[in-house]
Design an enzyme around this catalytic site. Structure first.
Site, PDB file in Angstrom:
ATOM      1  N   ARG A  64     -29.747  37.295  66.362  1.00  0.00           N
ATOM      2  CA  ARG A  64     -28.961  36.787  65.233  1.00  0.00           C
ATOM      3  C   ARG A  64     -28.451  35.373  65.528  1.00  0.00           C
ATOM      4  O   ARG A  64     -28.162  34.596  64.634  1.00  0.00           O
ATOM      5  CB  ARG A  64     -27.773  37.709  64.900  1.00  0.00           C
ATOM      6  CG  ARG A  64     -26.806  37.060  63.896  1.00  0.00           C
ATOM      7  CD  ARG A  64     -25.806  37.991  63.235  1.00  0.00           C
ATOM      8  NE  ARG A  64     -25.232  38.970  64.111  1.00  0.00           N
ATOM      9  CZ  ARG A  64     -24.296  38.735  65.036  1.00  0.00           C
ATOM     10  NH1 ARG A  64     -23.819  37.517  65.203  1.00  0.00           N
ATOM     11  NH2 ARG A  64     -23.846  39.708  65.793  1.00  0.00           N
ATOM     12  N   TYR A 104     -31.776  23.522  41.379  1.00  0.00           N
ATOM     13  CA  TYR A 104     -32.263  24.901  41.403  1.00  0.00           C
ATOM     14  C   TYR A 104     -31.200  25.822  40.789  1.00  0.00           C
ATOM     15  O   TYR A 104     -30.003  25.687  41.095  1.00  0.00           O
ATOM     16  CB  TYR A 104     -32.531  25.280  42.855  1.00  0.00           C
ATOM     17  CG  TYR A 104     -33.118  26.652  43.035  1.00  0.00           C
ATOM     18  CD1 TYR A 104     -34.393  26.952  42.571  1.00  0.00           C
ATOM     19  CD2 TYR A 104     -32.394  27.657  43.659  1.00  0.00           C
ATOM     20  CE1 TYR A 104     -34.930  28.210  42.738  1.00  0.00           C
ATOM     21  CE2 TYR A 104     -32.934  28.921  43.837  1.00  0.00           C
ATOM     22  CZ  TYR A 104     -34.205  29.186  43.369  1.00  0.00           C
ATOM     23  OH  TYR A 104     -34.731  30.431  43.532  1.00  0.00           O
ATOM     24  N   ASP A 150     -31.315  18.383  48.420  1.00  0.00           N
ATOM     25  CA  ASP A 150     -32.282  19.475  48.428  1.00  0.00           C
ATOM     26  C   ASP A 150     -33.670  18.838  48.358  1.00  0.00           C
ATOM     27  O   ASP A 150     -34.055  18.258  47.345  1.00  0.00           O
ATOM     28  CB  ASP A 150     -32.030  20.402  47.228  1.00  0.00           C
ATOM     29  CG  ASP A 150     -32.955  21.624  47.226  1.00  0.00           C
ATOM     30  OD1 ASP A 150     -34.045  21.559  47.820  1.00  0.00           O
ATOM     31  OD2 ASP A 150     -32.576  22.642  46.606  1.00  0.00           O
ATOM     32  N   LYS A 200     -41.195  27.519  50.029  1.00  0.00           N
ATOM     33  CA  LYS A 200     -42.074  26.847  49.071  1.00  0.00           C
ATOM     34  C   LYS A 200     -43.198  26.106  49.801  1.00  0.00           C
ATOM     35  O   LYS A 200     -44.055  26.734  50.376  1.00  0.00           O
ATOM     36  CB  LYS A 200     -41.243  25.933  48.171  1.00  0.00           C
ATOM     37  CG  LYS A 200     -39.965  26.601  47.624  1.00  0.00           C
ATOM     38  CD  LYS A 200     -40.257  27.734  46.673  1.00  0.00           C
ATOM     39  CE  LYS A 200     -39.038  28.605  46.361  1.00  0.00           C
ATOM     40  NZ  LYS A 200     -37.883  27.885  45.842  1.00  0.00           N
TER      41      LYS A 200
HETATM   42  C1  LIG Z   1     -36.522  28.114  45.794  1.00  0.00           C
HETATM   43  C2  LIG Z   1     -35.584  27.008  45.889  1.00  0.00           C
HETATM   44  C3  LIG Z   1     -34.351  27.161  46.519  1.00  0.00           C
HETATM   45  C4  LIG Z   1     -33.883  28.473  47.093  1.00  0.00           C
HETATM   46  O1  LIG Z   1     -34.737  28.897  48.109  1.00  0.00           O
HETATM   47  P1  LIG Z   1     -34.996  30.457  48.454  1.00  0.00           P
HETATM   48  O2  LIG Z   1     -35.837  30.356  49.681  1.00  0.00           O
HETATM   49  O3  LIG Z   1     -35.693  31.068  47.277  1.00  0.00           O
HETATM   50  O4  LIG Z   1     -33.671  31.066  48.694  1.00  0.00           O
HETATM   51  C5  LIG Z   1     -33.517  26.063  46.589  1.00  0.00           C
HETATM   52  N1  LIG Z   1     -33.872  24.879  46.059  1.00  0.00           N
HETATM   53  C6  LIG Z   1     -35.050  24.702  45.435  1.00  0.00           C
HETATM   54  C7  LIG Z   1     -35.393  23.369  44.880  1.00  0.00           C
HETATM   55  C8  LIG Z   1     -35.949  25.756  45.328  1.00  0.00           C
HETATM   56  O5  LIG Z   1     -37.115  25.577  44.705  1.00  0.00           O
END
Ligand SMILES: *Cc1c(COP(=O)(O)O)cnc(C)c1O
Length: 396
Positions: free
Chosen positions: A57, A110, A182, A207
């Protein structure tokens, strides 16, 4: 070829080499590929042991291998990796904020980011104001003496608007706040927010970095070592580290990230121009169509694989097209090798209020496309026949 500013642990500095040798061994007898260290805990010589890894963890060798390379890609100390992108966002916000603090957030981010700020952190006394981050004046106008974090996503989701990171970083720093970017859509391969003045990047590795729709994950990178330690402490205390299996799959995906992202971006650019000429399409959103100068200055040679378009026929046309596509699959996802389509109003942004959706530019007729590695001809043919079903419907 793009290069990162500093190399710490390795003898090469280019993004391409860092990615394709991600976690690879070099020494005599070492495995070429990072092993999956599937162990919850680690032995100690004695009670005073200072072994690097003690409990998974807190840290794990496979996760650390991923963290080393994700940090190096941004000229930073090791990244802090999480089970998901939202776990990463949660930890970094908890590390930076306390009750009474204020966040200025881009209005086109997001959907999960908006939900986290409004519905989870809001009731804990952390207030968020949502603004059009493409306007530095709007960001400056929203900053208060309590603002500790400015959070933006660029290009934004799902409208692909580009925010001027340098301008917003200057505003945040003048207010004594930190800028978080982000960077999920472009990754360090196509955008280096820390070089542009951001204090932290957060990336959903689920992604493009994984790229094959197999491993959820999130990463936070900062050059502020004390802040990285604080985020690591929050992760240990709240328990959202990535699993070794998922870190390993992410390392495998990382090896081909530059190739995939550049090829998928080239296809997306071609498709954006083609879509703009289609009768069924009212508007196409893609960074190089929106603010080409800023996109060119901020992105490293390409603008990503995600685009979105509004159908003239609104909600009913969007439902029709989404249902008629065969090659492009309707899912809540971007960044994989397959071409994926999302209807943001009913999927990624469904939890937002109608007003928040409108403010984020998420119209009912909007479809988001994450362009994959199939041939452009096949993707175009699929879209063309789906558009034809709408025209047929209208004609009837
Ligand atoms: C998918 C996504 C997130 C969140 O990510 P998860 O891995 O699904 O928790 C945050 N920001 C963007 C731009 C995303 O496409």
């Amino acid at each position: 070829m793009t290069t990162r500013p500093t190399a710490s642990a390795s003898s090469f500095t280019s993004i391409d080499s860092l990615c394709c040798r991600a976690g690879a061994g070099f020494a005599d007898g070492q495995p070429l590929v990072t092993p999956i260290v599937q162990s919850t805990t680690f032995c100690r010589e004695g009670v005073d042991s200072r072994a690097e890894h003690q409990y998974s963890r807190v840290s794990n060798p496979t996760v650390s291998a991923l963290e080393d390379v994700l940090g190096a890609l941004e000229g930073a100390p090791p990244a802090v990796c999480f089970a998901t992108g939202l776990a990463a966002e949660t930890a970094l916000l908890l590390a930076l904020l306390k009750a009474g603090d204020h966040v200025v957030c881009g209005r086109a981010v997001y959907g999960g980011t908006t939900r986290l700020l409004q519905q989870v952190l809001g009731p804990l006394g952390i207030e968020a104001t949502f603004v059009d981050s493409t306007s530095p004046a709007a960001v400056a106008g929203a900053v208060t003496s309590r603002t500790r974090v400015v959070f933006i996503e660029t290009p934004a989701n799902p409208t692909l608007e580009v925010t001027d990171v340098r301008a917003v970083a200057a505003i945040a720093h003048r207010a004594g706040a930190r800028l978080v970017v982000d960077n999920t859509f472009l990754t360090p391969v196509l955008q280096q927010p820390l070089e542009l003045g951001a204090d932290l990047t957060v990336t959903s590795t689920t992604k493009f970095i994984d790229g094959h729709s197999v491993a959820p994950g999130g990463a936070v990178v900062t050059r502020d070592a004390a802040l990285a330690e604080r985020i690591r402490f929050v992760r240990k205390s709240t328990g959202a580290i990535q699993t070794p299996q998922h870190a390993w799959l992410t390392l495998q995906g990382l090896k081909t990230l530059p190739l995939r992202l550049r090829a998928q971006s080239a296809s997306a650019t071609t498709l954006a121009h083609w879509l703009a000429a289609q009768a069924a399409v009212a508007r196409v959103h893609y960074p190089s169509l929106g603010d080409p100068e800023l996109a060119e200055a901020q992105h490293l040679g390409a603008h990503g694989a995600v685009l979105s378009f509004e159908l003239l026929g609104g909600l009913s046309a969007a439902r029709q097209v989404a249902g008629a596509l065969r090659l492009c699959r309707l899912v809540e996802h971007v960044g994989s090798v397959e071409t994926l389509v999302t209807h943001p109003a009913s999927m990624t942004h469904a939890d937002l209020t109608v007003e928040a959706r409108a403010a984020a530019g998420v119209r009912d007729g909007l479809l988001r496309l994450s362009v994959g590695l199939e041939s452009i001809a096949d993707i175009r043919a699929d879209l063309e026949s789906a558009f034809a079903t709408v025209t047929a419907e209208v004609a009837r």
